[in-house]
Design a protein around this motif. Structure first.
Motif, PDB file in Angstrom:
ATOM      1  N   GLU A   1       0.705  -1.129  -0.074  1.00 29.95           N
ATOM      2  CA  GLU A   1      -0.009  -0.041   0.012  1.00 29.95           C
ATOM      3  C   GLU A   1       0.870   1.202  -0.005  1.00 29.95           C
ATOM      4  O   GLU A   1       0.723   2.413  -0.692  1.00 29.95           O
ATOM      5  CB  GLU A   1      -0.906   0.011   1.322  1.00 29.95           C
ATOM      6  CG  GLU A   1      -2.043  -1.156   0.994  1.00 29.95           C
ATOM      7  CD  GLU A   1      -3.180  -0.708   0.213  1.00 29.95           C
ATOM      8  OE1 GLU A   1      -4.081   0.170   0.686  1.00 29.95           O
ATOM      9  OE2 GLU A   1      -3.135  -0.966  -0.784  1.00 29.95           O
ATOM     10  N   ILE A   2       1.866   1.363   0.801  1.00 28.73           N
ATOM     11  CA  ILE A   2       2.906   2.465   0.897  1.00 28.73           C
ATOM     12  C   ILE A   2       3.550   2.754  -0.751  1.00 28.73           C
ATOM     13  O   ILE A   2       3.654   3.638  -1.189  1.00 28.73           O
ATOM     14  CB  ILE A   2       4.024   2.166   1.724  1.00 28.73           C
ATOM     15  CG1 ILE A   2       3.532   2.224   3.156  1.00 28.73           C
ATOM     16  CG2 ILE A   2       5.372   3.166   1.432  1.00 28.73           C
ATOM     17  CD1 ILE A   2       4.755   1.798   4.328  1.00 28.73           C
TER      18      ILE A   2
ATOM     19  N   PHE B   1       0.728   4.293  -2.704  1.00 29.75           N
ATOM     20  CA  PHE B   1       0.199   5.953  -2.396  1.00 29.75           C
ATOM     21  C   PHE B   1       1.854   6.652  -2.875  1.00 29.75           C
ATOM     22  O   PHE B   1       1.617   7.801  -3.222  1.00 29.75           O
ATOM     23  CB  PHE B   1       0.000   5.914  -0.890  1.00 29.75           C
ATOM     24  CG  PHE B   1      -1.362   5.660  -0.794  1.00 29.75           C
ATOM     25  CD1 PHE B   1      -2.334   6.638  -1.094  1.00 29.75           C
ATOM     26  CD2 PHE B   1      -1.838   4.440  -0.236  1.00 29.75           C
ATOM     27  CE1 PHE B   1      -3.849   6.669  -0.986  1.00 29.75           C
ATOM     28  CE2 PHE B   1      -3.082   4.444   0.044  1.00 29.75           C
ATOM     29  CZ  PHE B   1      -4.110   5.293  -0.329  1.00 29.75           C
TER      30      PHE B   1
ATOM     31  N   HIS C   1      -7.618   7.455  -1.653  1.00 30.73           N
ATOM     32  CA  HIS C   1      -7.217   7.666  -0.211  1.00 30.73           C
ATOM     33  C   HIS C   1      -8.912   7.370   0.435  1.00 30.73           C
ATOM     34  O   HIS C   1      -9.090   6.470   1.434  1.00 30.73           O
ATOM     35  CB  HIS C   1      -6.715   8.809   0.419  1.00 30.73           C
ATOM     36  CG  HIS C   1      -6.634   8.778   1.703  1.00 30.73           C
ATOM     37  ND1 HIS C   1      -7.679   9.559   2.681  1.00 30.73           N
ATOM     38  CD2 HIS C   1      -5.891   8.404   3.003  1.00 30.73           C
ATOM     39  CE1 HIS C   1      -7.359   9.444   3.870  1.00 30.73           C
ATOM     40  NE2 HIS C   1      -6.213   8.722   3.980  1.00 30.73           N
TER      41      HIS C   1
ATOM     42  N   VAL D   1      -1.325   8.639   5.857  1.00 28.69           N
ATOM     43  CA  VAL D   1      -1.240   8.874   4.443  1.00 28.69           C
ATOM     44  C   VAL D   1      -2.061  10.349   4.290  1.00 28.69           C
ATOM     45  O   VAL D   1      -1.560  11.108   3.446  1.00 28.69           O
ATOM     46  CB  VAL D   1      -2.050   8.016   3.769  1.00 28.69           C
ATOM     47  CG1 VAL D   1      -2.325   8.388   2.222  1.00 28.69           C
ATOM     48  CG2 VAL D   1      -1.293   6.536   3.244  1.00 28.69           C
ATOM     49  N   TRP D   2      -3.026  10.545   5.217  1.00 29.20           N
ATOM     50  CA  TRP D   2      -3.720  11.815   4.937  1.00 29.20           C
ATOM     51  C   TRP D   2      -2.618  13.201   5.499  1.00 29.20           C
ATOM     52  O   TRP D   2      -2.852  14.167   4.997  1.00 29.20           O
ATOM     53  CB  TRP D   2      -5.048  11.960   5.891  1.00 29.20           C
ATOM     54  CG  TRP D   2      -5.713  13.140   5.897  1.00 29.20           C
ATOM     55  CD1 TRP D   2      -5.921  14.180   6.947  1.00 29.20           C
ATOM     56  CD2 TRP D   2      -6.472  13.429   4.627  1.00 29.20           C
ATOM     57  NE1 TRP D   2      -6.578  15.252   6.358  1.00 29.20           N
ATOM     58  CE2 TRP D   2      -6.995  14.997   5.426  1.00 29.20           C
ATOM     59  CE3 TRP D   2      -6.857  13.176   3.363  1.00 29.20           C
ATOM     60  CZ2 TRP D   2      -7.657  15.839   4.365  1.00 29.20           C
ATOM     61  CZ3 TRP D   2      -7.494  13.817   2.740  1.00 29.20           C
ATOM     62  CH2 TRP D   2      -7.966  15.146   2.891  1.00 29.20           C
TER      63      TRP D   2
END
Length: 200
Positions: free
Chosen positions: A32-33, A36, A142, A186-187
């Motif tokens: 997932e990293i 993004f 997201h 992430v946000w």
């Protein structure tokens, strides 16, 4: 796989299967990293290509974004309290704080959808410019993850209500907690590198 239970460990780590599942989820978060990071890199390249369309200064409403940020960061805090209550074997406390976390998450998603609708009404769509295409894909990805997290956590809550607090339900709760904290991190990057940088 061994089913021996080691009661000296936290509930979610008491079986070998649980420990392997949690390790596997950390590996999933690594993927997932990468996802993004790719979206951030794409946005970084395209963020100044407006094609005559609206710019960040013309679009962004920092007040609304701040409220979204407060909602999501608060939900990370309440999620942490939920895991703390789980470690205390307090089923009621765990469920209460998990539900509060989900309500905050729903508030965040609702505000983000409203923000997107406002942008579209202002003539800012994915087709308008490369900047807006990368913006909507990054934030939409997201937001979709947060929405999936809400659905996932809801199913975990239902399982806890049906089966109680067991090593299996504790493991599932712990994993959704990791996922939720990841989305909050992430946000923070989105808030910093998309909104704040866009307003500089």
């Amino acid at each position: 796989m061994s089913t021996n239970v080691n009661t000296s460990l936290p509930l979610e780590f008491q079986t070998e299967q649980n420990r392997m599942n949690i390790l596997g989820f950390w590996m999933f978060l690594g993927a997932e990293i990468v996802l993004f990071a790719t979206l951030f890199a794409t946005y970084s390249v395209l963020s100044t290509r407006y094609a005559g369309g609206p710019t960040p200064h013309e679009l962004y409403d920092i007040k609304g974004v701040m409220i979204e940020t407060i909602l999501l960061l608060t939900s990370s805090f309440t999620c942490g309290i939920a895991i703390y209550e789980m470690h205390r074997h307090n089923k009621k406390g765990l469920l209460t704080w998990l539900i509060i976390t989900l309500l905050l998450g729903l508030g965040f998603v609702g505000m983000e959808i409203s923000e997107f609708i406002h942008y579209v009404h202002e003539g800012a769509t994915m087709q308008t410019s490369a900047f807006l295409s990368s913006f909507f894909v990054l934030l939409g990805t997201h937001g979709l993850h947060v929405s999936m997290g809400i659905g996932w956590a809801t199913m975990v809550i239902i399982q806890i209500l049906k089966r109680g607090l067991t090593p299996v339900t504790a493991r599932k709760t712990f994993i959704i907690g990791l996922y939720w904290h990841f989305l909050d991190v992430v946000w923070i990057f989105i808030f910093t590198f998309v909104y704040l940088k866009g307003l500089v």
